[in-house]
Design a protein around this motif. Structure first.
Motif, short mmCIF file in Angstrom:
data_model
loop_
_atom_site.label_atom_id
_atom_site.label_comp_id
_atom_site.label_asym_id
_atom_site.label_seq_id
_atom_site.Cartn_x
_atom_site.Cartn_y
_atom_site.Cartn_z
N ASP A 1 15.82 30.78 52.00
CA ASP A 1 14.69 31.72 51.99
C ASP A 1 13.47 31.07 51.34
O ASP A 1 13.49 29.88 51.00
N ALA A 2 12.41 31.81 51.16
CA ALA A 2 11.15 31.26 50.67
C ALA A 2 11.02 31.25 49.16
O ALA A 2 10.01 30.77 48.63
N SER A 3 12.01 31.76 48.43
CA SER A 3 11.92 31.76 46.97
C SER A 3 12.00 30.33 46.43
O SER A 3 12.62 29.46 47.04
N ASP A 4 11.36 30.10 45.29
CA ASP A 4 11.36 28.76 44.71
C ASP A 4 12.77 28.26 44.41
O ASP A 4 13.10 27.11 44.71
N ASP A 5 13.61 29.12 43.83
CA ASP A 5 14.98 28.71 43.49
C ASP A 5 15.77 28.31 44.74
O ASP A 5 16.45 27.29 44.75
N ASP A 6 15.67 29.11 45.79
CA ASP A 6 16.42 28.82 47.01
C ASP A 6 15.88 27.57 47.70
O ASP A 6 16.64 26.77 48.23
N ARG A 7 14.57 27.40 47.70
CA ARG A 7 13.99 26.19 48.30
C ARG A 7 14.44 24.94 47.56
O ARG A 7 14.78 23.93 48.19
#
Length: 145
Positions: A114-120
């Motif tokens: 997804d586009a969240s910083d953690d997931d990226r």
């Protein structure tokens, strides 16, 4: 080595996973989905109500559990804790932050980011791990909205 496809920029990871699993089911593919237990529980619930008047056949299998053989043979979508075997599944969908250690057991791996910083950031680590292992990685950026 499996084919690895990264789907990045996914705005609703579970909704996207439901659409992906519906497509796989319609194509008669057997798919294992891995991720955090809480994520798999939410996906399990969402698969029951995802599309009105339609059911995507699946089972939720926790580590150490085993379904009845008849159920296992007839169920195409398996939601499994990391490292839990999913016999007969040729595709792995990873919803978790870590590189699935059993990825080489599948013909195809699909990574959803997804586009969240953690997931990226976690996605980048997985991408680099696949590349370092010599696997071909294909990128499918999503522009959902």
């Amino acid at each position: 080595m499996p084919e690895v496809a990264f789907h990045t920029g996914v705005s609703d990871k579970l909704g996207y996973a439901c659409r992906l699993l519906r497509k796989a089911w319609r194509q008669r593919q057997r798919v294992a989905v891995t991720g955090a237990p809480a994520t798999l529980a939410r996906l399990d619930a969402q698969l029951w109500v995802f599309e009105p008047q339609e059911f995507i056949p699946h089972l939720r299998l926790a580590r150490g559990a085993a379904p009845a053989e008849r159920v296992a043979q007839r169920t195409p979508i398996w939601l499994v804790d990391a490292g839990t075997p999913a016999p007969g599944c040729k595709v792995l969908v990873n919803l978790g932050p870590d590189w699935p250690g059993d990825a080489a057991a599948f013909d195809r791996v699909v990574e959803l980011v997804d586009a969240s910083d953690d997931d990226r950031q976690a996605g980048r680590r997985r991408w680099n791990a696949y590349k370092a292992a010599g696997w071909d990685v294909v990128h499918h950026p999503q522009r959902e909205g």
